[in-house]
Write a protein that holds these residues in place. Sequence first.
Motif, short mmCIF file in Angstrom:
data_model
loop_
_atom_site.label_atom_id
_atom_site.label_comp_id
_atom_site.label_asym_id
_atom_site.label_seq_id
_atom_site.Cartn_x
_atom_site.Cartn_y
_atom_site.Cartn_z
N LEU A 1 36.36 41.75 28.65
CA LEU A 1 37.68 41.11 29.29
C LEU A 1 37.38 40.78 30.57
N GLY A 2 36.49 41.78 31.11
CA GLY A 2 35.96 41.75 32.62
C GLY A 2 37.20 41.64 33.54
N GLN A 3 37.27 40.51 34.32
CA GLN A 3 38.47 40.48 35.42
C GLN A 3 39.68 39.87 34.80
N ASN A 4 39.88 39.65 33.72
CA ASN A 4 40.92 39.19 32.75
C ASN A 4 41.61 40.49 32.03
N THR A 5 41.18 41.76 32.56
CA THR A 5 41.78 42.90 32.01
C THR A 5 43.15 42.92 32.01
N GLN A 6 43.71 42.89 33.17
CA GLN A 6 45.05 43.21 33.66
C GLN A 6 46.22 42.32 32.81
N VAL B 1 49.25 49.15 34.46
CA VAL B 1 48.66 47.77 34.42
C VAL B 1 48.66 47.19 35.71
N ILE B 2 49.87 47.30 36.67
CA ILE B 2 49.69 46.65 38.11
C ILE B 2 48.92 47.30 38.78
N GLN B 3 48.90 48.65 38.84
CA GLN B 3 48.34 49.60 39.95
C GLN B 3 46.79 49.96 39.78
N VAL B 4 46.32 49.80 38.39
CA VAL B 4 44.83 50.27 37.93
C VAL B 4 44.08 49.19 38.90
N ASP B 5 42.89 49.69 39.48
CA ASP B 5 41.73 49.07 39.91
C ASP B 5 40.59 49.35 39.07
N ILE B 6 40.35 48.33 38.22
CA ILE B 6 39.32 48.29 37.31
C ILE B 6 37.83 48.47 37.95
N ASN B 7 37.86 48.33 39.26
CA ASN B 7 36.49 48.43 39.76
C ASN B 7 36.10 50.05 40.48
N THR C 1 42.25 58.17 36.32
CA THR C 1 43.78 58.74 36.53
C THR C 1 44.71 57.95 35.60
N LYS C 2 44.67 56.45 35.62
CA LYS C 2 45.58 55.70 34.91
C LYS C 2 45.39 56.13 33.29
N PHE C 3 44.41 56.16 32.84
CA PHE C 3 44.01 56.72 31.46
C PHE C 3 44.67 57.93 31.25
N LYS C 4 44.37 59.10 31.91
CA LYS C 4 45.07 60.51 31.87
C LYS C 4 46.60 60.22 31.96
N SER C 5 47.12 59.34 32.73
CA SER C 5 48.47 59.20 32.71
C SER C 5 49.51 58.84 31.53
N ASN C 6 48.55 58.45 30.57
CA ASN C 6 49.31 58.23 29.10
C ASN C 6 49.74 59.45 28.43
N LYS C 7 49.45 60.76 28.91
CA LYS C 7 49.90 61.73 28.28
C LYS C 7 51.53 61.84 28.65
N TRP C 8 51.80 61.36 30.03
CA TRP C 8 53.27 61.40 30.45
C TRP C 8 53.83 60.21 29.70
N HIS D 1 45.13 49.35 24.84
CA HIS D 1 45.30 49.53 26.44
C HIS D 1 44.74 50.66 27.09
N TYR D 2 44.85 51.88 26.58
CA TYR D 2 44.38 52.94 27.56
C TYR D 2 42.97 53.13 27.34
N ASP D 3 42.45 52.85 26.25
CA ASP D 3 40.89 52.84 26.01
C ASP D 3 39.94 51.69 26.84
N THR D 4 40.85 50.75 26.84
CA THR D 4 40.04 49.54 27.85
C THR D 4 40.05 50.07 29.28
N ILE D 5 41.11 50.71 29.67
CA ILE D 5 41.14 51.24 30.98
C ILE D 5 39.97 52.17 31.23
N TYR D 6 40.07 53.16 30.26
CA TYR D 6 38.74 54.23 30.25
C TYR D 6 37.43 53.41 30.32
N ALA D 7 37.22 52.42 29.37
CA ALA D 7 36.10 51.67 29.13
C ALA D 7 35.44 51.04 30.50
N HIS D 8 36.30 50.91 31.55
CA HIS D 8 35.96 50.30 32.79
C HIS D 8 35.19 51.33 33.64
#
Length: 314
Positions: A226-231, A273-279, A286-293, A201-208
């Motif tokens: 995954l491309g546009q199928n990521t979310q 998942v809902i808020q991340v902008d993969i582009n 920011t979403k990746f880092k939020s995984n610490k919380w 989950h988190y490293d796919t967000i990071y990889a974008h």
Amino acid sequence: MSKSENLIGDMPVKGLVDRIVPGPLLPYAKLMRLDRPIGWWLLMWPCWWSTAMAADASTYYLPDPVLLVLFLIGSVVMRGAGCTYNDLVDRNIDAQVARTAARPIAAGVVSPTQAKIFLVILMLIGLAVLLSLNGFAIILGIISLPLVFAYPFMKRITYWPQAWLGITFTYGALMGWAAVRGELDWAPIVLYVACWFWTLHYDTIYAHQDKEDDLLVGVKSSALALGQNTQPVLLLFSTIFIALVGVSGWLAGLHWMFFVWLVLPYVHLLWQVIQVDINDGSDCLTKFKSNKWMGALLFIVIVVGRVLTGDGGM
């Protein structure tokens, strides 16, 4: 990041580390990513979750504070060792990627020989932490080393290097339980599998952040796969993660309130998942880092579930 910090590539400058670390040592601090603590947070949380889940009457069903400190030190040091090793292996690729070209080895600030010596020092510190644990945990920790050394090569082989990262980066889910109980059980094994999905989950967000550069230099990632199928896939990963954490808590005998409060970390993951902008690379970071919380929320939930069980509230 504070307002006073800027970035050179992916490295913060003018931040706390730049201000307090002496000049000659600063390249090594950046090599082990002390200026980007999210990595050791992500490495530490599975250790702490497992330690809390395994807590028993000897510590009043609270996680052993000595073990928590050891895992904190070990996470900082071994994350630094992993980054140093990864940068040694990837130094030629890093030099071609805008985000990583300023890293100490790629930029020539730290030579490969100096980096190797530094890596040995970090590994020795990590070994000292490992030897502070019981015999079973020591053996278990040593078994993980070949997995760690193989990771940097995975993005040359597969579009899912994140899957291998999940095998290595969440090994603490086994180590925490082993350090407390001196053995393994199904609860930590299921937690380990759960954490594998969390890493996806988190490293796919990071990889974008890197997908354009990855295409240019010819390396692979789940973001490209995954491309546009990521979310939708992130939703699947996060849901399986929480479900398996619930199974792990059940196997560990946690109080029923654990399952009620487990909704909190899940809601946080759904927000990602809902808020991340993969582009948008900045938003992905920011979403990746939020995984610490999310990790902190889950730790609290596990602690509450264990303590209430110890009070006989099951």
